[in-house]
Scaffold this active site. Structure first.
Site, mmCIF file in Angstrom:
data_model
loop_
_atom_site.group_PDB
_atom_site.id
_atom_site.type_symbol
_atom_site.label_atom_id
_atom_site.label_comp_id
_atom_site.label_asym_id
_atom_site.label_seq_id
_atom_site.Cartn_x
_atom_site.Cartn_y
_atom_site.Cartn_z
ATOM 1 N N LYS A 12 0.827 -1.226 0.000
ATOM 2 C CA LYS A 12 0.000 0.000 0.000
ATOM 3 C C LYS A 12 0.851 1.262 0.000
ATOM 4 O O LYS A 12 0.455 2.259 -0.595
ATOM 5 C CB LYS A 12 -0.927 0.027 1.226
ATOM 6 C CG LYS A 12 -1.612 -1.284 1.560
ATOM 7 C CD LYS A 12 -2.723 -1.647 0.618
ATOM 8 C CE LYS A 12 -3.016 -3.129 0.758
ATOM 9 N NZ LYS A 12 -3.824 -3.725 -0.254
ATOM 10 N N HIS B 283 -15.893 -4.572 8.002
ATOM 11 C CA HIS B 283 -15.170 -4.712 6.727
ATOM 12 C C HIS B 283 -15.657 -5.870 5.863
ATOM 13 O O HIS B 283 -15.006 -6.231 4.892
ATOM 14 C CB HIS B 283 -13.653 -4.768 6.955
ATOM 15 C CG HIS B 283 -13.157 -3.569 7.708
ATOM 16 N ND1 HIS B 283 -13.145 -2.314 7.157
ATOM 17 C CD2 HIS B 283 -12.725 -3.422 8.983
ATOM 18 C CE1 HIS B 283 -12.703 -1.446 8.057
ATOM 19 N NE2 HIS B 283 -12.455 -2.099 9.180
ATOM 20 N N GLU C 239 -2.024 8.207 8.228
ATOM 21 C CA GLU C 239 -2.846 9.133 7.428
ATOM 22 C C GLU C 239 -3.811 9.864 8.331
ATOM 23 O O GLU C 239 -4.153 9.371 9.406
ATOM 24 C CB GLU C 239 -3.740 8.333 6.448
ATOM 25 C CG GLU C 239 -3.038 7.691 5.315
ATOM 26 C CD GLU C 239 -3.975 6.891 4.411
ATOM 27 O OE1 GLU C 239 -5.083 6.504 4.863
ATOM 28 O OE2 GLU C 239 -3.599 6.653 3.266
ATOM 29 N N ARG D 180 -7.903 -8.455 -8.424
ATOM 30 C CA ARG D 180 -8.670 -9.677 -8.686
ATOM 31 C C ARG D 180 -10.055 -9.296 -9.192
ATOM 32 O O ARG D 180 -10.418 -8.126 -9.172
ATOM 33 C CB ARG D 180 -8.843 -10.460 -7.383
ATOM 34 C CG ARG D 180 -9.619 -9.632 -6.374
ATOM 35 C CD ARG D 180 -9.965 -10.365 -5.103
ATOM 36 N NE ARG D 180 -10.874 -9.584 -4.279
ATOM 37 C CZ ARG D 180 -10.531 -8.579 -3.499
ATOM 38 N NH1 ARG D 180 -9.276 -8.203 -3.436
ATOM 39 N NH2 ARG D 180 -11.433 -7.921 -2.798
#
Ligand code: MV4
Length: 462
Positions: free
Chosen positions: A118, A237, A202, A294
């Site tokens: 990431k 999530h 962040e 994917r």
């Protein structure tokens, strides 16, 4: 150039069947793989051939790279489709396929590596002008550095694992006093779960919507986007309801986010199909989050509104074909919603594997059900609990919601608990109907009902 003669599908359940369907329509032979306790699985019956790759334990079967490559070699399969989950985003697997002279149906190994890093992905895209969330420009070494950044961007902040994703290995920090502890916990988790302790920080953006853009790219570097999906209805999530287009999008915002997605794909030299994930804040600012290398569970809602068969396109791209559609011919037609039906308690979301004693599947205009289960089938505790995806398509969102409620009313499953009652409840919620929700919607709904003491149980169970 020719299409593959035979493909091995390194997956099970509804996605294995979805891939078999695409292969059949393209005239491609299919090889299913399965574990030794899965002789009753529908993907075996629908494939032309099948190979047992090991015991029910997924590490020994669906994650067993040598067993899967051997199965492909034994059956002369020219390509392997990994589906989602399992080996779909495993760069060692993509590389092992390449070395065995078998086409991995997906992006390049390099794309998968970048998608899994990431920090690197964010750095590349930031340099190319894709908006990213303010924070560290690379990995953070210690709390001193994190403290400086937190001071600069303002609290709250979020610590994320570079190798994480999908919500794993994240920690929100509301007070600088918590920074040191959050970093050491996140570092420990990142090392334990991903074998890579790299962290970044962040600004934490609250009340966000999860917006993702489907992209497709061919070997000549042509890239198209197929519009956005709104996946904000999720719990811990785990996505539960997805839709296309996003109910709050304008044509202008779609164009902007689509351009960012294409810019991202270009910057990464992306190939095949993929998803660029963004978050949208309350002021309509959009920020890049992650790249999913994917095909995703929720790809059908995009298929319904664009008319593009994403799996067929994916297979053709892997075989070396150019994109079959131009950006200018992509039009978003009507509205599509997907509800993930899980074999779980509709209140606690505890998995409820077991035998389906009887079942009736919804149908009629605009209804699609992607599933691998049938009456008499026993759902195993070894795999995830999603047993069906109910997908509807209608002229507009209001009609799509009515159609989904109608379809879920028709869906009869006897023998196991499912999340169908949960979906019906969300679909009739006034805020959901207005399109007013963010990623905190489900948790807030549950908290409200607990506070009102209505007992969600009484509402949910008819
Ligand atoms: C965030 C965020 C707010 N601010 N990053 C969660 C999963 C991963 N894809 C990124 N996630 C988030 N990152 C900053 N700087 C909020 C989330 C987030 C979230 C994102 C998408 C879908 C659901 C979510 C639920 C909670 C938090």
């Amino acid at each position: 150039m020719a299409i593959f003669k035979k493909i091995l599908i390194a997956n099970r359940g509804e996605i294995a069947i979805r891939i078999i369907r695409a292969c059949k329509e393209l005239g491609i032979g299919t090889v299913a793989v399965y574990s030794d306790r899965e002789k009753e699985s529908m993907h075996l019956r629908l494939a032309d051939e099948s190979v047992c790759i090991g015991p029910a334990n997924i590490a020994a079967s669906y994650l067993n790279i040598p067993a899967i490559l051997t199965a492909a070699e034994l059956t002369d399969a020219e390509a392997i489709h990994p589906g989602y989950g399992f080996l779909a985003e495993n760069p060692q697997f993509a590389d092992a396929c390449f070395k065995s002279n078998i086409t991995f149906i997906g992006p390049t190994t390099e794309n998968i590596l970048t998608g899994g890093n990431k920090i690197k992905a964010k750095q590349i895209l930031k340099r190319k002008g894709v908006p990213v969330i303010p924070g560290s420009d690379g990995p953070i070494d210690d709390e001193k550095e994190a403290y400086k950044i937190a001071k600069k961007v303002g609290l709250p902040v979020i610590i994320k694992a570079s190798a994480g994703g999908g919500g794993k290995g994240m920690r929100v920090v509301h007070d600088t006093n918590e920074l040191a502890n959050a970093i050491s916990l996140a570092r420990h988790e990142a090392i334990t779960y991903f074998g890579d302790g790299s962290l970044y920080i962040e600004k934490y953006i609250t009340n966000v919507r999860h917006i993702e853009v489907q992209i497709a790219a061919d070997k000549t570097g042509n890239i198209i986007h197929l519009g956005e999906r709104d996946c904000s209805i999720q719990r811990r999530h785990q996505k539960l309801i997805e839709e296309a287009p996003s109910p709050i999008f304008t044509e202008k915002l779609r164009k902007k986010v689509g351009e960012y997605a294409i810019k991202a794909a270009k910057a990464l030299n992306y190939r095949n199909v993929g998803t660029i994930e963004f978050i949208l804040d309350r002021a309509d600012n959009i920020y890049f989050m992650e790249i999913n290398t994917r095909v995703q569970v929720e790809h059908p809602v995009t298929e319904m509104v664009t008319g593009v068969d994403i799996i067929k396109e994916q297979i053709k791209l892997a075989a070396g074909y150019n994109l079959s559609v131009k950006q200018s011919s992509i039009v978003i037609n009507g509205h599509s919603i997907e509800c993930r039906v899980n074999a779980e308690d509709p209140v606690t979301f505890t998995p409820c594997p077991g035998k389906i004693l009887s079942m009736f599947m919804p149908g009629g205009p605009g209804v699609r059900v992607d599933t691998a289960v049938y009456a008499g089938y026993t759902i195993s505790p070894h795999y995830d609990s999603m047993i069906a995806k109910v997908i509807v398509h209608a002229n507009n969102r209001t009609e799509a919601i009515a159609r989904m409620i109608r379809a879920l009313d028709e869906f009869q499953i006897v023998g196991i608990k499912t999340t169908i009652p949960f979906h019906k409840k969300v679909l009739s919620n006034p805020s959901f109907i207005k399109g007013k929700f963010d990623t905190g919607f489900i948790e807030e709904l549950y908290a409200q009902e607990a506070a009102q003491g209505t007992g969600i149980k009484n509402i949910l169970i008819p």
